[in-house]
Every structure is written in structure tokens, then in C-alpha cells.
Write a protein that holds these residues in place. Sequence first.
Motif, short mmCIF file in Angstrom:
data_model
loop_
_atom_site.label_atom_id
_atom_site.label_comp_id
_atom_site.label_asym_id
_atom_site.label_seq_id
_atom_site.Cartn_x
_atom_site.Cartn_y
_atom_site.Cartn_z
N HIS A 1 -3.24 8.22 -4.39
CA HIS A 1 -2.55 7.09 -3.77
C HIS A 1 -2.71 5.83 -4.61
CE1 HIS A 1 -1.68 9.55 -0.33
NE2 HIS A 1 -2.95 9.66 0.01
N ALA A 2 -3.92 5.62 -5.14
CA ALA A 2 -4.16 4.46 -6.02
C ALA A 2 -3.34 4.58 -7.29
CB ALA A 2 -5.64 4.35 -6.35
N ALA A 3 -3.24 5.81 -7.83
CA ALA A 3 -2.46 6.02 -9.06
C ALA A 3 -0.98 5.73 -8.84
CB ALA A 3 -2.66 7.45 -9.55
N GLU A 4 -0.47 6.09 -7.67
CA GLU A 4 0.95 5.83 -7.38
C GLU A 4 1.19 4.34 -7.18
OE1 GLU A 4 3.82 7.87 -7.32
OE2 GLU A 4 2.31 8.92 -8.50
N TRP A 5 0.26 3.66 -6.52
CA TRP A 5 0.39 2.19 -6.43
C TRP A 5 0.43 1.59 -7.83
CZ3 TRP A 5 0.87 -2.05 -3.20
CH2 TRP A 5 0.55 -3.28 -3.76
N GLU A 6 -0.49 2.02 -8.69
CA GLU A 6 -0.56 1.48 -10.04
C GLU A 6 0.74 1.72 -10.80
OE1 GLU A 6 -3.34 1.71 -14.08
OE2 GLU A 6 -4.06 2.53 -12.17
N ARG A 7 1.26 2.93 -10.70
CA ARG A 7 2.51 3.26 -11.40
C ARG A 7 3.66 2.35 -10.94
NH1 ARG A 7 7.09 6.28 -10.39
NH2 ARG A 7 6.32 6.95 -8.34
N LEU A 8 3.82 2.23 -9.62
CA LEU A 8 4.94 1.44 -9.09
C LEU A 8 4.73 -0.05 -9.33
CD1 LEU A 8 5.48 3.39 -5.75
CD2 LEU A 8 7.06 3.30 -7.69
#
Length: 513
Positions: free
Chosen positions: A79-86
Motif C-alpha cells: 500500500h505504501a509502494a502504491e501511494w509512492e508510485r501515484l
Amino acid sequence: MRHISDEDLFAALGSDSRAWRWRAPVPAGLPSDGADALHGAEVDFLDKGHGRSRLYGFHYLRWMTPLVAAYAETGDPRHAAEWERLFRQWYAGRDLVEGDWPGLDVVWYSLGVCARTMYVTQALAVLGEAVGEECWKEMMKTVLGGARWAAEEHDEFRHGNWQFATVCELLHAARVFADLPEAAQWAEIATARIMEHLERDVRADGGHHERSPGYHGMCLDALRRAAAVEPGLATHPRYLAMHDWLAALMTSGGWVPHLQDSGIVWPSGIEPAKGSTNLEASGYAVFRSGTFHTVINYGPYVGHELEPHSHHAALDFVIAGWGVPLAWEGGGPPSYDDPGYYDWYQATRAHNTLLVPGEEYTEDRRAACDLFSSGHETGDGVDVFAGHHHGYSARHDRTVVFVRDEGYWVVTDRIEAEAIWQVHGLSPWVRHGAGYRTERAPGLLVVPLEEPDEVLFGNGPARIPDPATRTAEYGEIHSLGLRGRGGFTVGIFPFLDEPPTIPDGWTVHADRR
């Protein structure tokens, strides 16, 4: 656009910036529903297909917050990685975004800065070391740049929810990031503006200047965040009055009607007020007895720095009983891009008042209350409102009498013009004896004293509150129109199961002033 270099960031935070953490609390996370759907989602941040107004709201980044909530609940680094990507994708393209409101930047405008500061601050606190160094820097730059912009933009008072909410978030950021060299200056500017809004933008009865429960609630929520880090605000009389204002408008079902450009408001930690009251400064008269709740609008049309949130109606009313709407109105739209925004939601025809065919409604309507009397105080068993307005070429006078003990209303209108008397229920209207009733219960029986020249029916969308789920999805409301000239006297009789027998002598209330 406002660019902040790494050097500026490190100068503001100190050399050990990555380990630096604020000491004040941040609010609880938003719901995590929808987080999984964001994994791998391809997002075009420049796409104008979001809509002219929605494009601005899209760049608030609220839609990304389920990832933060999901990480807080599970600790799953995906979830943190997806926040970072977006987030990094947004940050890289934010200077390229173009909107269609002349002179209004999509990214650098008050509500956008306010919302992103709130959501990114929350993400910084929750995600912490779970995002990479570059993402963390860009998030910090977003908060720092937003605070600098807000402090410069709001160096003097302006009416309205934009500035009020933004300076509350600026104060919150100043206290949360108290170690930043500019924090004291931000706090000074924000506090000055907040005090001005409490004195000049909150009316004497506690209502926000724009008279919209939704925008009132938005400003109050922002003020609560500021008060959490600046406790002295919580004792300000206008802060307390803002809660009382919602309580006065709150029904027994736990919701506040969607007056003006508002959604349904579900106040937390607030109980409905007792008795009838006249919110004179805001222009709302409220009748209350048992589960029955009536709001009559006689307030002004209020301007705004972009588009006004006031509707083209006065002396209109809404009625609730048994926790559900009985006489309802169009309320606020799902989006300001909605094609029906001007000709339905804001229009006179979506409200329970007189419509004069062929006339444009005048914004300077000079609505006024001529009489307000509560039977709870006088002991005579009736609440009375009388008022007038000049929204048409002919003056419109209306008296609304609520017979408290028997639970019905008598509405008397006078106007020297042909007009249509309107009321909207939650189901279609059918003939019933001397009047018309809604097909479904709970509902209303409407009985005109004189047979109208013509009876008209229609329908349109509106949010319908559901107390069981505390939601308000869009459904249909159905209009009953009685065409006549000179005036109307109409009895409104609520029913839970079947239409009631009309009380003898209900007409004695027709001309009560």
C-alpha cells in the motif's frame, strides 16, 4: 508555480531531516475501502475528462488516501509502494495541469492547497520510513510549498469557505511542523485570519456566512483540526455557536437538510436541539415538535469568489417526520459539472415555494421574516412564521402555521401574479378526496382550500437520507404544482401509514399572523 529545492528543504528541516518527526497528533485515517483497486491503476493527472470542477477536486488527492488507511490497518508495504508510485507521478506532472476556470490554477488554489496539506501530512505520519527518500522529500516539499503559498495568498481577510478552511489548515500545519523556521509566521497569519472569520464570517447565530450546512460543516471540521493544536480556539463563543447551529437544523433522524449547495450533513457528537427557533442572522426559521421538523428559508442570496452557493428560492421549506424527509427539495448537485446544476438544483422549481412562470428570479430578493412565534413558548399550540420577498416583480407573502399538537401545517401565500404553488415528495402524487397524496408512506396529504386552475406533476433528482446507514444516495423527488392567481391556502397533513382524516376547522389557521 512554486518550486522548492532539496537545499531549501534541508535548510528548513535541519541536517537530520529524514529522522525529524513532528510532535503533535494527526487525525485518524480515512476508510481503507478501495485501496486494492488503486494497485496498478493507470492515472492521467492531466485528463480534463474529470470535468471542469472535478479536475480541481481530483488534485486534492483524497482519492489516494485509502492506501494510507490500508497501510495503517495492515502494515502491508504494498500500500505504501502504491501511494509512492501515484504521488510521485502526480508530483512530476503537477506543473503541467491546466484547468478551464479562467485565472484559477488547478494545483495552487486555496482548497487544493488546504486538502493536500491535510492528506499529505497524514500520509507522512502514517507511512514514515515505508516510502523512499525521494518520495518523502516531495511530500515535504508539497506541505512546505503549500504553507508558504497559503500564507502569502491569505494576507488579508476574504469572506467564504475557501479562506476559512485554508487558514485553519495552515495553523494546523504550523503547529504540527513547529520546528520549521517559518512556522511561527504561518501561525501568526493563520490565527489572525481565523479570528477574523469567527467574528466576520460566522454569523451571530453560529451559521457560516454562506448559509450552506455542507460548507458550514467543512469550515467547522477545519476549525476543529486547528483547535486540536491551538486549544484556545475551542472556547471561542462562535466556535461553540457553530455546533449549536447544526443542532438547530438537525432532524430526529440525525441529519441536517441539504439547504443551498449542500449535501446531507450527519453531525457527529451533536444532538438535535429542543424546541423551535429562529436563526435570524442566517435566515432560517425552524419548527420542531416530536419527530416533526420544519425549516423555512428567508435568508439572503450570498455571493462567492468563484460561484455563489445560494439557490434561487426564498420562503421555501423542507419538512421531515419520523426521521425521513416528507417535503423535500433538490439540494446540492453530485458535482458542479452536473448538467442540471443551474436549471434544477439551483433553480426555483426544485424548491417548495411559489414559481412565477415566465419570470427570472432576482438574486437581490430582499427576503425578510415579519413574524416568528413558537407555541412551545406561548402555550397556544402553534408555531407561526410570516415573511415576504421580492424575488419576482410582484411581492410574495407567505405564512406557515404548524399546529403542533395535531401535527399538520397550513401554508398561506399572497402574490399579485399567476403562480404555481410547489411541493416535492418522495413518491408520485395521486388524487385523494379534496387533495393529493404521495403514493407511498410515510408521506403527505396536500389539500388546497380552493380548486387550482391546473395541477402539474414533475420529478427530479435529490439525495435521500437513510438514517439506518447514515448515507444519502440520489433518488427521485416528485413535484406537485397547483396553478392559480392571487394566492393559495394549502393544508399539509403527514401520515405514517394511511392518509389522515382532515381535522375540522383547519382553515382557521389560514390567515394567522
